[in-house]
Scaffold this motif. Structure first.
Motif, mmCIF file in Angstrom:
data_model
loop_
_atom_site.group_PDB
_atom_site.id
_atom_site.type_symbol
_atom_site.label_atom_id
_atom_site.label_comp_id
_atom_site.label_asym_id
_atom_site.label_seq_id
_atom_site.Cartn_x
_atom_site.Cartn_y
_atom_site.Cartn_z
ATOM 1 N N UNK A 23 -14.031 4.509 -11.114
ATOM 2 C CA UNK A 23 -13.616 5.657 -10.300
ATOM 3 C C UNK A 23 -12.602 5.297 -9.219
ATOM 4 N N UNK A 24 -12.319 3.989 -9.062
ATOM 5 C CA UNK A 24 -11.292 3.569 -8.101
ATOM 6 C C UNK A 24 -9.879 3.763 -8.663
ATOM 7 N N UNK A 25 -9.778 4.025 -9.948
ATOM 8 C CA UNK A 25 -8.462 4.222 -10.562
ATOM 9 C C UNK A 25 -7.733 5.385 -9.906
ATOM 10 N N UNK A 26 -6.433 5.210 -9.744
ATOM 11 C CA UNK A 26 -5.605 6.243 -9.123
ATOM 12 C C UNK A 26 -4.402 5.583 -8.490
ATOM 13 N N UNK A 27 -3.633 6.375 -7.772
ATOM 14 C CA UNK A 27 -2.472 5.844 -7.076
ATOM 15 C C UNK A 27 -2.774 5.788 -5.586
ATOM 16 N N UNK A 28 -2.544 4.643 -4.994
ATOM 17 C CA UNK A 28 -2.821 4.407 -3.588
ATOM 18 C C UNK A 28 -1.511 4.386 -2.808
ATOM 19 N N UNK A 29 -1.514 5.097 -1.711
ATOM 20 C CA UNK A 29 -0.345 5.147 -0.834
ATOM 21 C C UNK A 29 -0.742 4.700 0.571
ATOM 22 N N UNK A 30 0.180 3.991 1.212
ATOM 23 C CA UNK A 30 0.051 3.812 2.647
ATOM 24 C C UNK A 30 1.115 4.672 3.324
ATOM 25 N N UNK A 31 0.803 5.119 4.512
ATOM 26 C CA UNK A 31 1.738 5.908 5.315
ATOM 27 C C UNK A 31 1.687 5.365 6.733
ATOM 28 N N UNK A 32 2.842 5.021 7.270
ATOM 29 C CA UNK A 32 2.912 4.432 8.597
ATOM 30 C C UNK A 32 3.613 5.379 9.558
ATOM 31 N N UNK A 33 3.052 5.458 10.748
ATOM 32 C CA UNK A 33 3.599 6.316 11.800
ATOM 33 C C UNK A 33 4.418 5.451 12.747
ATOM 34 N N UNK A 34 5.696 5.800 12.877
ATOM 35 C CA UNK A 34 6.584 5.009 13.725
ATOM 36 C C UNK A 34 6.181 5.149 15.189
ATOM 37 N N UNK A 35 6.293 4.044 15.926
ATOM 38 C CA UNK A 35 5.988 4.059 17.355
ATOM 39 C C UNK A 35 6.904 5.039 18.067
ATOM 40 N N UNK A 36 6.330 5.888 18.901
ATOM 41 C CA UNK A 36 7.123 6.853 19.653
ATOM 42 C C UNK A 36 7.407 8.136 18.898
ATOM 43 N N UNK A 37 7.055 8.194 17.632
ATOM 44 C CA UNK A 37 7.309 9.395 16.841
ATOM 45 C C UNK A 37 6.015 9.839 16.196
ATOM 46 N N UNK A 38 6.060 10.946 15.489
ATOM 47 C CA UNK A 38 4.921 11.350 14.690
ATOM 48 C C UNK A 38 5.303 11.487 13.237
ATOM 49 N N UNK A 39 6.417 10.868 12.838
ATOM 50 C CA UNK A 39 6.832 10.926 11.448
ATOM 51 C C UNK A 39 6.082 9.855 10.670
ATOM 52 N N UNK A 40 5.456 10.225 9.566
ATOM 53 C CA UNK A 40 4.756 9.281 8.716
ATOM 54 C C UNK A 40 5.656 8.906 7.542
ATOM 55 N N UNK A 41 5.923 7.612 7.403
ATOM 56 C CA UNK A 41 6.720 7.114 6.292
ATOM 57 C C UNK A 41 5.775 6.618 5.202
ATOM 58 N N UNK A 42 6.001 7.053 3.979
ATOM 59 C CA UNK A 42 5.155 6.661 2.861
ATOM 60 C C UNK A 42 5.756 5.529 2.062
ATOM 61 N N UNK A 43 4.885 4.656 1.547
ATOM 62 C CA UNK A 43 5.300 3.703 0.539
ATOM 63 C C UNK A 43 5.445 4.397 -0.806
ATOM 64 N N UNK A 44 5.882 3.653 -1.824
ATOM 65 C CA UNK A 44 6.086 4.241 -3.141
ATOM 66 C C UNK A 44 4.832 4.242 -4.000
ATOM 67 N N UNK A 45 3.772 3.656 -3.471
ATOM 68 C CA UNK A 45 2.487 3.739 -4.151
ATOM 69 C C UNK A 45 2.161 2.552 -5.030
#
Lengths: 112, 110
Positions: free
Chosen positions: B81-103
């Motif tokens: 059940x762990x199968x799937x696509x995993x993404x990380x998303x990072x929030x830049x310091x000073x902003x609230x924009x979340x940048x995603x990896x490609x998975x």
């Protein structure tokens, strides 16, 4: 607590048609995001709001895409004159500063 | 350019084995969040970290607290059940924009 709600779940358009996607964020979340996720890619930010103000719309194709959040709660993303390259899932997310980002189920768009 | 580099892009694990996913950031990030995307396309939050580590069952995540330029997700005793696509998303310091990896596309095999 209700999650992020999006509608419609699916839309199929011919090129040149318009569509609007609606998002209801979690109550109390001041920040709302719209992401575009093409098939087999990661989510890509289109625009985000803090309350009713647009903070960043630099990635929004402004000639055909528009987004509003007039009362700082619900938001609408509109695509005018859709193109096949717009085929993707449109994801809405919300959060409070310093807290977890929550996503809706997404609106899947196919443009033929 | 890409703010978040996620690796590996794909991974196959046998049930019961362990592995780790990693995200590197091109700049200092304020926070990181890990998600799993299921077959229906829903992004399920696994962890939100502003620093340190968090653990939930067989999953554990860490965020480099010094330079804040990478994060890891460890999977212990992988299950189907762990199968799937995993993404990380990072929030830049000073902003609230979340940048995603490609998975990372994870497949757990019996």
């Amino acid at each position: 607590e209700a999650g992020v709600t999006q509608s419609p779940r699916y839309a199929v358009l011919q090129e040149g048609q318009a569509v609007s996607f609606w998002c209801d964020p979690i109550s109390g979340h001041d920040t709302l995001y719209w992401y575009q996720q093409p098939r087999d890619q990661g989510p890509q930010l289109l625009v985000y709001f803090r309350d009713e103000a647009v903070i960043d719309n630099s990635q929004l194709p402004s000639d055909r895409f528009s987004a509003v959040r007039p009362k700082g709660t619900n938001s609408t993303l509109k695509i005018q004159s859709a193109k096949q390259g717009d085929t993707a899932t449109y994801l809405c997310a919300s959060h409070r500063v310093g807290n977890t980002l929550y996503f809706g189920e997404g609106s899947r768009l196919i443009v033929v | 350019g890409d703010q978040v580099e996620q690796s590996p892009s794909a991974l196959s694990l046998h049930e019961g084995t362990d592995s780790a996913l990693r995200c590197n950031f091109t700049t200092t990030m304020r926070s990181v969040q890990w998600f799993r995307q299921n077959s229906r396309g829903s992004l399920i939050s696994l962890f939100y970290l502003a620093s340190g580590t968090k653990e939930n069952g067989r999953l554990k995540s860490a965020f480099d607290s010094k330079e804040r330029r990478y994060s890891t997700l460890h999977i212990r005793d992988a299950q189907l059940e762990d199968s799937g696509t995993y993404f990380c998303a990072a929030e830049a310091a000073g902003y609230q924009n979340f940048y995603f990896g490609k998975g990372t596309s994870l497949t757990v095999i019996p």
